[in-house]
Design an enzyme around this catalytic site. Structure first.
Site, PDB file in Angstrom:
ATOM      1  N   PRO A 128      41.702  38.305  35.162  1.00  0.00           N
ATOM      2  CA  PRO A 128      40.815  39.236  34.539  1.00  0.00           C
ATOM      3  C   PRO A 128      41.441  40.032  33.415  1.00  0.00           C
ATOM      4  O   PRO A 128      42.485  40.657  33.574  1.00  0.00           O
ATOM      5  CB  PRO A 128      40.502  40.187  35.699  1.00  0.00           C
ATOM      6  CG  PRO A 128      41.709  40.107  36.582  1.00  0.00           C
ATOM      7  CD  PRO A 128      42.533  38.980  36.146  1.00  0.00           C
ATOM      8  N   GLU A 129      40.752  40.028  32.314  1.00  0.00           N
ATOM      9  CA  GLU A 129      41.072  40.951  31.238  1.00  0.00           C
ATOM     10  C   GLU A 129      39.989  42.030  31.289  1.00  0.00           C
ATOM     11  O   GLU A 129      39.175  42.039  32.208  1.00  0.00           O
ATOM     12  CB  GLU A 129      41.088  40.219  29.891  1.00  0.00           C
ATOM     13  CG  GLU A 129      42.084  39.058  29.886  1.00  0.00           C
ATOM     14  CD  GLU A 129      42.174  38.328  28.558  1.00  0.00           C
ATOM     15  OE1 GLU A 129      42.003  38.967  27.512  1.00  0.00           O
ATOM     16  OE2 GLU A 129      42.408  37.103  28.581  1.00  0.00           O
TER      17      GLU A 129
END
Length: 296
Positions: free
Chosen positions: A2-3
């Site tokens: 996840p960014e």
DNA sequence: CCGATTACCTGCACGC
DNA sequence: TGCGTGCAGGTAATCG
């Protein structure tokens, strides 16, 4: 996984079942993830009411009525799923039915809201994620946030801030964009995408898009614009689902269909009037996807 | 101080 | 089929 856009998608999924609900029980299935859980983790959460579900960069920040905040980071492979009892669904939402535990379910929060009860399950095969408890009043001073840079969303990020932050940096532009002490929340995907959109080479020295005075340059303005755009578009799309990322209701994000550079090695560059090909190279141990023809 | 590399961990795709 | 290799969206620790 996840960014920032993926974490924001998770935040939006968790908010309706966490905000104003009480943490009735916590099941902690192992002593650590990437780091040990904080002392008395379960006890400090039990009975707490969630005041606000927030986010800082790639961190989820759950503000409790106990004066503490639960900080959660998803590492590379962390995800949450929400299970609701049948007939207990929130209006307009769909979630997983209650099911047996899955491999790598490490933490389960049993939430009791005004109208619904939910189980929120944290799953993380690689265990690069972690959780921590911090006094809410000390959040900005805590070890996770103390040296953290600006959010890449909103007005804070503009040509002038980039010019100022990158001035004097001899590191490659890509590495500077990944440095969470400067801008916090970007990761490998969205850095590749923003650089492609901006027509800037990931190999260029970061200082070359700055001005000594710290004033904005044409390139720093362009980069700021494209970072904000690509992040906003990705949030709108529910993030990017490559392997693990799901929205909390199990839906895939769909921004991966809109990648222009990331994971497109060998494909034709889609920039107007460019006949280049997307290449892959390694920079500080990580893949960079870019077009050597139009990214200068 | 800085920038670059390695470590942490599991799963999966790929080639032989 | 099975096995070795390399790679994966993260950050922290370590090395020059």
């Amino acid at each position: 996984m996840p960014e920032l856009p993926e974490v924001e998608t998770v935040r939006r999924g968790l908010a309706p079942v966490m905000e104003d609900a009480v943490i009735e029980a916590v099941t902690q299935n192992r002593p650590d993830l990437r780091f040990p859980f904080p002392d008395k983790f379960v006890e400090r959460l039990k009975g707490a009411r969630v005041k606000h579900m927030g986010r800082r960069a790639k961190y989820l920040v759950v503000e409790l009525d106990t004066g503490e905040a639960l900080i959660m980071h998803l590492g590379m492979s962390g995800s949450f799923r929400i299970e609701l009892e049948e007939g207990n669904e929130l209006p307009g939402t769909y979630h997983h039915p209650r099911s047996e535990a899955k491999a790598h379910d490490h933490v389960v929060f049993a939430m009791k809201g005004k109208t619904a009860e939910a189980r929120i399950i944290y799953n993380d095969p690689r265990r690069f994620g972690f959780m921590d408890l911090v006094a809410t009043s000390e959040l900005s001073l805590c070890r996770h946030f103390e040296k953290m840079g600006i959010e890449p969303t909103g007005n804070e990020l503009n040509g002038e801030t980039i010019s100022r932050l990158f001035a004097g940096k001899s590191t490659p532009l890509k590495a500077a964009l990944l440095d969470q002490r400067l801008i916090a929340g970007l990761g490998n995907i969205y850095v590749c995408e923003a650089l492609w959109r901006s027509g800037l080479s990931p190999k260029r020295k970061a200082s070359t898009i700055t001005r000594k005075s710290g004033k904005a340059t044409e390139r720093s303005e362009l980069l700021a614009l494209h970072i904000r755009d690509v992040i906003a578009e990705a949030i709108e799309a529910g993030g990017s689902s490559l392997r693990d990322h799901r929205q909390t209701n199990g839906d895939l994000g769909y921004f991966q269909h809109r990648f222009s550079a990331y994971d497109r090695e060998g494909e034709a560059c889609s920039k107007v009037e460019c006949d280049g090909v997307i290449e892959r190279m390694v920079q500080s141990g990580r893949s960079t996807f870019y077009c050597a023809k139009c990214q200068r």
